[in-house]
Motif scaffolding. Structure first.
Motif, PDB file in Angstrom:
ATOM      1  N   GLN A  19      -5.767  12.331   3.597  1.00 25.64           N
ATOM      2  CA  GLN A  19      -5.728  10.825   3.572  1.00 25.64           C
ATOM      3  C   GLN A  19      -5.170  10.213   4.860  1.00 25.64           C
ATOM      4  O   GLN A  19      -4.135  10.944   5.041  1.00 25.64           O
ATOM      5  N   LEU A  20      -5.641   9.480   5.509  1.00 24.45           N
ATOM      6  CA  LEU A  20      -4.997   8.872   6.483  1.00 24.45           C
ATOM      7  C   LEU A  20      -4.345   7.598   6.378  1.00 24.45           C
ATOM      8  O   LEU A  20      -4.776   6.638   5.510  1.00 24.45           O
ATOM      9  N   LEU A  21      -3.007   7.601   6.167  1.00 25.68           N
ATOM     10  CA  LEU A  21      -1.923   6.604   5.508  1.00 25.68           C
ATOM     11  C   LEU A  21      -1.221   5.878   6.660  1.00 25.68           C
ATOM     12  O   LEU A  21      -0.759   6.399   7.697  1.00 25.68           O
ATOM     13  N   GLY A  22      -1.217   4.581   6.484  1.00 24.65           N
ATOM     14  CA  GLY A  22      -0.679   3.595   7.215  1.00 24.65           C
ATOM     15  C   GLY A  22       0.143   2.439   6.454  1.00 24.65           C
ATOM     16  O   GLY A  22       0.028   2.458   5.001  1.00 24.65           O
ATOM     17  N   VAL A  23       1.283   1.820   7.304  1.00 30.03           N
ATOM     18  CA  VAL A  23       1.945   0.568   6.160  1.00 30.03           C
ATOM     19  C   VAL A  23       0.990  -0.271   5.896  1.00 30.03           C
ATOM     20  O   VAL A  23      -0.085  -0.348   6.573  1.00 30.03           O
ATOM     21  N   VAL A  24       1.549  -1.093   4.699  1.00 27.95           N
ATOM     22  CA  VAL A  24       0.487  -2.116   4.263  1.00 27.95           C
ATOM     23  C   VAL A  24       0.331  -3.116   5.749  1.00 27.95           C
ATOM     24  O   VAL A  24       1.184  -3.387   6.070  1.00 27.95           O
ATOM     25  N   GLY A  25      -1.026  -3.475   5.809  1.00 26.51           N
ATOM     26  CA  GLY A  25      -1.412  -4.540   6.770  1.00 26.51           C
ATOM     27  C   GLY A  25      -1.826  -3.590   7.886  1.00 26.51           C
ATOM     28  O   GLY A  25      -2.270  -4.478   8.846  1.00 26.51           O
ATOM     29  N   SER A  26      -1.640  -2.486   8.041  1.00 25.86           N
ATOM     30  CA  SER A  26      -2.298  -1.788   9.280  1.00 25.86           C
ATOM     31  C   SER A  26      -3.816  -1.611   9.053  1.00 25.86           C
ATOM     32  O   SER A  26      -4.430  -1.836   7.928  1.00 25.86           O
ATOM     33  N   SER A  27      -4.274  -1.124  10.233  1.00 17.62           N
ATOM     34  CA  SER A  27      -5.882  -0.699   9.846  1.00 17.62           C
ATOM     35  C   SER A  27      -6.158   0.302  11.145  1.00 17.62           C
ATOM     36  O   SER A  27      -5.504   0.525  11.984  1.00 17.62           O
ATOM     37  N   LEU A  28      -7.288   0.816  10.677  1.00 16.22           N
ATOM     38  CA  LEU A  28      -7.803   2.143  11.595  1.00 16.22           C
ATOM     39  C   LEU A  28      -7.787   1.758  13.160  1.00 16.22           C
ATOM     40  O   LEU A  28      -7.107   2.347  13.891  1.00 16.22           O
ATOM     41  N   ASP A  29      -8.077   0.647  13.540  1.00 17.40           N
ATOM     42  CA  ASP A  29      -8.143  -0.020  14.968  1.00 17.40           C
ATOM     43  C   ASP A  29      -6.737  -0.085  15.531  1.00 17.40           C
ATOM     44  O   ASP A  29      -6.716  -0.251  17.024  1.00 17.40           O
ATOM     45  N   VAL A  89       6.255   7.575   8.515  1.00 25.10           N
ATOM     46  CA  VAL A  89       5.809   6.274   8.776  1.00 25.10           C
ATOM     47  C   VAL A  89       6.123   5.441   7.742  1.00 25.10           C
ATOM     48  O   VAL A  89       6.400   4.001   8.564  1.00 25.10           O
ATOM     49  N   ALA A  90       6.345   5.521   6.827  1.00 30.05           N
ATOM     50  CA  ALA A  90       6.886   4.486   5.942  1.00 30.05           C
ATOM     51  C   ALA A  90       8.343   3.848   6.282  1.00 30.05           C
ATOM     52  O   ALA A  90       8.561   2.666   6.507  1.00 30.05           O
ATOM     53  N   ASP A  91       9.150   4.765   6.629  1.00 36.09           N
ATOM     54  CA  ASP A  91      10.668   4.428   7.084  1.00 36.09           C
ATOM     55  C   ASP A  91      10.447   3.628   8.578  1.00 36.09           C
ATOM     56  O   ASP A  91      11.244   2.565   8.747  1.00 36.09           O
ATOM     57  N   ALA A  92       9.586   3.935   9.429  1.00 38.15           N
ATOM     58  CA  ALA A  92       9.325   3.441  10.687  1.00 38.15           C
ATOM     59  C   ALA A  92       8.789   1.996  10.474  1.00 38.15           C
ATOM     60  O   ALA A  92       8.828   0.984  11.470  1.00 38.15           O
ATOM     61  N   ASN A  93       8.073   1.462   9.427  1.00 35.08           N
ATOM     62  CA  ASN A  93       7.461   0.602   9.020  1.00 35.08           C
ATOM     63  C   ASN A  93       6.245   0.022  10.496  1.00 35.08           C
ATOM     64  O   ASN A  93       6.616  -1.260  10.584  1.00 35.08           O
ATOM     65  N   THR A 127       1.180   0.669  14.089  1.00 34.80           N
ATOM     66  CA  THR A 127       0.275   1.656  14.999  1.00 34.80           C
ATOM     67  C   THR A 127       0.638   2.943  14.744  1.00 34.80           C
ATOM     68  O   THR A 127      -0.130   3.815  15.419  1.00 34.80           O
ATOM     69  N   THR A 128       1.231   3.459  13.733  1.00 36.21           N
ATOM     70  CA  THR A 128       1.461   4.779  13.403  1.00 36.21           C
ATOM     71  C   THR A 128       0.930   5.261  12.173  1.00 36.21           C
ATOM     72  O   THR A 128       1.223   4.387  11.229  1.00 36.21           O
ATOM     73  N   ALA A 129       0.403   6.415  12.153  1.00 31.53           N
ATOM     74  CA  ALA A 129      -0.188   6.630  10.808  1.00 31.53           C
ATOM     75  C   ALA A 129       0.164   8.329  10.335  1.00 31.53           C
ATOM     76  O   ALA A 129       0.510   8.987  11.437  1.00 31.53           O
ATOM     77  N   TRP A 172       5.119   6.389  -1.352  1.00 27.65           N
ATOM     78  CA  TRP A 172       5.869   5.618  -0.110  1.00 27.65           C
ATOM     79  C   TRP A 172       5.166   4.204   0.054  1.00 27.65           C
ATOM     80  O   TRP A 172       5.289   3.567   1.233  1.00 27.65           O
ATOM     81  N   HIS A 173       4.459   3.842  -0.837  1.00 21.31           N
ATOM     82  CA  HIS A 173       3.687   2.566  -0.716  1.00 21.31           C
ATOM     83  C   HIS A 173       2.750   2.331   0.457  1.00 21.31           C
ATOM     84  O   HIS A 173       2.942   1.309   0.988  1.00 21.31           O
TER      85      HIS A 173
END
Ligand SMILES: O=C(O)C(=O)C[C@]1(C(=O)O)C=C[C@@H](O)C=C1
Length: 306
Positions: free
Chosen positions: A89-99, A140-144, A147-149, A160-161
């Motif tokens: 799974q590609l995981l990012g912080v809430v509010g991020s998106s692939l682009d 990724v979660a810690d850095a919030n 742009t990082t996944a 890590w929500h």
């Protein structure tokens, strides 16, 4: 039933932990370590009862961090194996998106197993190798940072929500990884459907030594399920062979093949004997690929019969 303390590649949320819990449930108490070397060292030093480590992936082949350490560094034995379907799974912080993603963190195996997705959907993104997929998710979660996944498990997303920005991004949906449960000391009794793994070193380098190795098993009708060459680490071009075969090391046919090998100058290091997670039946062997037309100037023996 007694619980065994088992070292695994952590932190919590890795594929290894998932495979360990799914396969052995409450018979094990998982203990996280930061690297595969640490996982193996923990059982070698007696800090845990057993170690659990990836050994082979369907897309990438041998997991060399485990295999080479077992061949060269530790005297441990594989006593059980487990297979886990691996979906990345590609995981990012809430509010991020692939682009928005410009950097992707993960374990090198996960980055390699998702090569196609990264090339086509995130061609400009920098790939950063870290110690495990769960370590990537935690970072990724810690850095919030939107742009990082990370590439990791669904469990890591929950822990890590993190949002799943793209699901099941592995190069092939049949992706799976095989793991070994490793102990110091005794092997399990034969079950009648076992596999044995060996590292074979040629004591004297002479023509036909691979043939002698293969013939010792073929002559006794022992099916080989894996053959891998690895550097001996003594000189350039010197290789040892890691083999896996159907049978337990105490089977008379296997024991007699090993006697033959010893007599022909092959030193075999036992890597384990364990119940096969997926007993292979000869009739299920993969169909052979269609013949590939070859350069007519090549020897006839390389051409498919017409
Ligand atoms: O990083 C993780 O999650 C791991 O459990 C390690 C590991 C591996 O080394 O192969 C395990 C299974 C998958 O193949 C991807 C990564």
């Amino acid at each position: 039933m007694p619980t065994h303390r088992v070292s695994y590649l952590g932190p919590t949320g890795t594929f290894t932990e998932e495979a360990l819990r799914r396969s052995f449930g409450d018979r094990v108490e998982p203990v996280a370590y930061p690297t595969i070397e640490d996982v193996l060292e923990a059982v070698d030093h007696g800090d845990v009862d057993l170690a659990f480590s990836p050994i082979e992936n369907a897309l990438e082949g041998a997991v060399l961090a485990t295999l080479d350490a077992l061949v060269h560094r530790f005297d441990l034995l594989a006593v059980a194996e487990a297979i886990l379907p691996v979906h990345h799974q590609l995981l990012g912080v809430v509010g991020s998106s692939l682009d928005r993603i410009t950097r992707v963190l993960s374990h090198p195996q996960a980055l390699s197993q998702s090569r196609g997705f990264l090339r086509t959907r995130l061609p400009g993104a920098t790939r950063v190798a870290v110690a495990s997929t769960a370590e990537a998710a935690r970072t990724v979660a810690d850095a919030n940072d939107p742009t990082t996944a990370a590439i990791g498990t669904m469990t890591a997303a929950h822990l890590w929500h993190l949002d799943v920005l793209a699901s099941d991004i592995e190069d092939d949906p049949r992706n799976e990884t095989r793991f070994w449960l490793l102990a110091k000391g005794r092997l399990p009794e034969p079950t009648g459907s076992d596999r044995t793994a060996l590292a074979c070193f040629q004591v004297t380098d002479r023509p036909g030594s691979l043939l002698a190795l293969l013939s010792a098993f073929a002559a006794r009708g022992i099916n080989l399920t894996k053959l891998e060459s690895r550097p001996t680490r003594t000189s350039l071009g010197a290789y040892l062979f890691v083999i896996e075969l159907e049978g337990h090391v105490t089977d008379p046919a296997v024991a007699s093949a090993l006697d033959d090998l010893a007599a022909s100058g092959v030193r075999a290091k036992l890597l384990g004997s364990f119940a096969s997670a997926r007993p292979r039946h000869r009739e299920e062997a993969a169909p052979s690929p269609p013949p590939v037309p070859l350069d007519p100037s090549l020897p006839r023996s390389l051409h498919s019969p017409d």
